[in-house]
Scaffold this active site. Structure first.
Site, PDB file in Angstrom:
ATOM      1  CG  LEU A 130     -17.507  -4.864 -14.824  1.00 34.82           C
ATOM      2  CD1 LEU A 130     -17.335  -6.304 -15.520  1.00 34.82           C
ATOM      3  CD2 LEU A 130     -16.228  -4.070 -15.050  1.00 34.82           C
ATOM      4  CB  CYS A 131     -22.766  -0.047 -16.306  1.00 33.06           C
ATOM      5  SG  CYS A 131     -24.155  -1.360 -16.042  1.00 33.06           S
ATOM      6  CG  HIS A 132     -19.889   1.582 -21.145  1.00 28.78           C
ATOM      7  ND1 HIS A 132     -20.232   0.253 -21.214  1.00 28.78           N
ATOM      8  CD2 HIS A 132     -18.582   1.676 -21.831  1.00 28.78           C
ATOM      9  CE1 HIS A 132     -19.085  -0.503 -22.004  1.00 28.78           C
ATOM     10  NE2 HIS A 132     -18.107   0.313 -22.410  1.00 28.78           N
ATOM     11  CG  MET A 145     -27.110  -3.488 -17.167  1.00 26.47           C
ATOM     12  SD  MET A 145     -27.745  -4.983 -16.257  1.00 26.47           S
ATOM     13  CE  MET A 145     -27.709  -4.792 -14.602  1.00 26.47           C
ATOM     14  CD  GLU A 146     -28.019   2.420 -17.619  1.00 33.66           C
ATOM     15  OE1 GLU A 146     -28.219   1.262 -18.592  1.00 33.66           O
ATOM     16  OE2 GLU A 146     -26.884   2.778 -17.689  1.00 33.66           O
ATOM     17  CG  ASP A 193     -36.783   2.853   4.010  1.00 36.62           C
ATOM     18  OD1 ASP A 193     -36.264   2.113   5.127  1.00 36.62           O
ATOM     19  OD2 ASP A 193     -36.635   3.976   3.889  1.00 36.62           O
TER      20      ASP A 193
END
Lengths: 159, 159, 159, 159, 159, 159
Positions: free
Chosen positions: D75-77, D113-114, D128
């Site tokens: 739901l992120c733009h 969010m980014e 990793d």
């Protein structure tokens, strides 16, 4: 007579059927060069010894591009690469950098497109990082150096 | 003294801050060549007139690659390209094909990486489609021909 | 005479130049239907009331697909969607589900391709989730219902 | 009463409409930690001074992940990030590494969010690269440290 | 009783476990139609004979979409397609174009979602290229025509 | 002495060669936690029972992220996951949610990075959906719980 395999008898592009081909170990090595001013090369090499991020960034870009080849080149098959490595070599004669990529897998098609895509994107990334200081760089000499495995067997440039 | 802008003062890669730059109209044109045997060039040109899928496939690959530049080149900014076009020109002197791409947008950074990525992937796609008939092709001469807009103004190769 | 805008005067595909177009508020709504056996529809609706994951999965797939339109449709421009919503409606007359998507942005091109891609992928996701119980589903009636904004102004199907 | 904005009145996920929000300068900084054995930390730090590829690889992964946030978080733009930077700090007390990311843009939604996606993927990449020598690493403390711009104004953790 | 396999006993979506299934040769063919005004169809067909880029662009979009199916449809498994082909057929009765896609692989799951995704995106691409001249096109009749291989054996629509 | 396998003898990152490794059944389970205010947890749980879209959205994001692991983590091999499942558990003690992901395949490398990426993105998606009501959430405890298959055999945390 030889034919463009990616074009069918009606002249239409398609992703060729490789389902009948044997699954064999395959590898390919490709190279590229990026010509720049001697000062630009010097700057990369200095960065390199001190800090490493310039070549490391281009190397990661090349490795990731190899994995995305079938997404970029429309008629390439998706492949499960089992190894990708990217090397750089300063060449003061050029002057500039040389890029080498080797890809490997056990599969039904060769991996030269993956190696070629890898060196191309690694070279473009070097270009991007140096373009503020050098507007005349040229990327070239992108070609396959060596192929191993598959029906047509081993092949190397100039052999 | 000039500096590699994508490397900060600690020698670390970063995506440079362009938020203070003006939003201006910008465009860039880049080119690439793909050298091949005369017979291979002949085959593409024949296909072209009759059916078109060889060059059309490479053109679409080049257009889509321009849109994916920031996904491929780690330190490139995401951009809203307002135009991409890819052209091919047979060059019997090479012999081979020449590829040209023009990208355009109103934005805060130049679009030369988009144009360079576009011609590179278009050339790789031609390579892929012809590799069954020609193992000695070489992609080269990837460079910026012209840039317009932005702080540094218009620029063209050789001008 | 009208012309295919995505094909230039030489008959070649290109991403058209929208840099001269005004940046205006635009929206588009599209729909699709997926015809299925009444028992399949019943199964989705039961799942829905009890748990919700069937329609929620298809809705998310539709929203994400809208954002990837320019990556899927070669000549679409990258866009900064400011809103995407996907709705489902059971239609026992069909029998099956109807899917609606609305996309919105302030930009230089319309967003009907985003809305159409969204309903298509939402319907394909429903198909995927139901295919084990129903092999005869048909997706159809994919069309634009309404467009707002842009040079050509508001438009709605049947108006 | 406060509400989950990404869920509409019918309880359905949607990408909220931001088209009415002002376009303002925004930035966000997030952090993460990766706890490891002291010997593992020592190994990274040695690699770092000598060669740099471990942290450079994780940094590039974090930068690229920031650009792909709207593709990963449903739901992120989609956003046009104007800057991304990723920093590492060895913390012998943890013991382990701390990761910091700052994202910036002029846009209609915040970029936390980014920044959070960036530190998460940078930490996963470190994991990793070290997992062959340390099976007990734990990634944690992923949170927003600071936000600037937007309607709700500046905010910082603990302030 | 039959069950929605992509929903577990708690009503939650998951990517089903296919690791116990045999690796067999599988193929699937799907179709779609795009209804348009006779003049629009005429325009595509004229373009086709003269230049080819309209159908070539839609074909490439369909081939690439097949490869991205597991990225678009949330519960689809990643697959190594060994062949993809996309065909178009003008149907003056519709009036409009019919699209057919065939996908093939040796794997543990069927490839009907890949074929369906391929025809859907090829049809959306045709829509995109013609929307400037025809606002009333409708995409429909998206269905599986034939499946071969796998536990459930061969199946064809209407058989 | 143990070594960072993703760094070669020259200190350069590479995607390690797994072509000599046996193709065996492998699985991995990872977890993450997201700490939030009790009211936020309450809100998710209420949504969940009534409608389901909050957790369903995060679950789909986690499943899709598992499939994109090799695209996000630069040195991860592309893998053909045969199963992915994501579970949530409310933990009032935290207070917050716990996320679990299990990935499975028959392949040459382990799938713990896929499970870790899956829980990370599922947790980030929950964060995104709740950030309007809770600015102090923290994602943590991202670790591998259990691994099965491969040369090093079965392993579980705390065993």
């Amino acid at each position: 007579m030889t034919k463009l395999t990616h074009i069918d008898s009606k002249g239409q592009a398609h992703m060729v059927d490789v389902s009948g081909k044997a699954l064999t170990a395959r590898s390919a090595t490709a190279c590229a060069s990026i010509k720049m001013r001697p000062e630009t090369l010097e700057m990369i090499m200095t960065e390199r010894h001190a800090k490493g991020d310039v070549l490391a960034t281009a190397r990661i870009a090349g490795i990731q591009a190899a994995k995305r080849t079938s997404d970029l080149i429309p008629l390439c098959h998706p492949l499960m690469l089992s190894k990708v490595s990217v090397e750089f070599e300063a060449d003061p004669e050029l002057p500039g950098m040389r890029v080498y990529a080797t890809c490997k897998l056990a599969g039904q098609t060769g991996v030269e497109m993956e190696a070629l895509t890898s060196v191309s994107v690694a070279a473009l990334t070097l270009y991007d990082m140096c373009k503020a200081v050098d507007k005349h760089m040229v990327i070239g000499e992108i070609q396959v150096l060596e192929k191993r495995g598959g029906k047509s067997g081993d092949w190397s440039l100039g052999a």
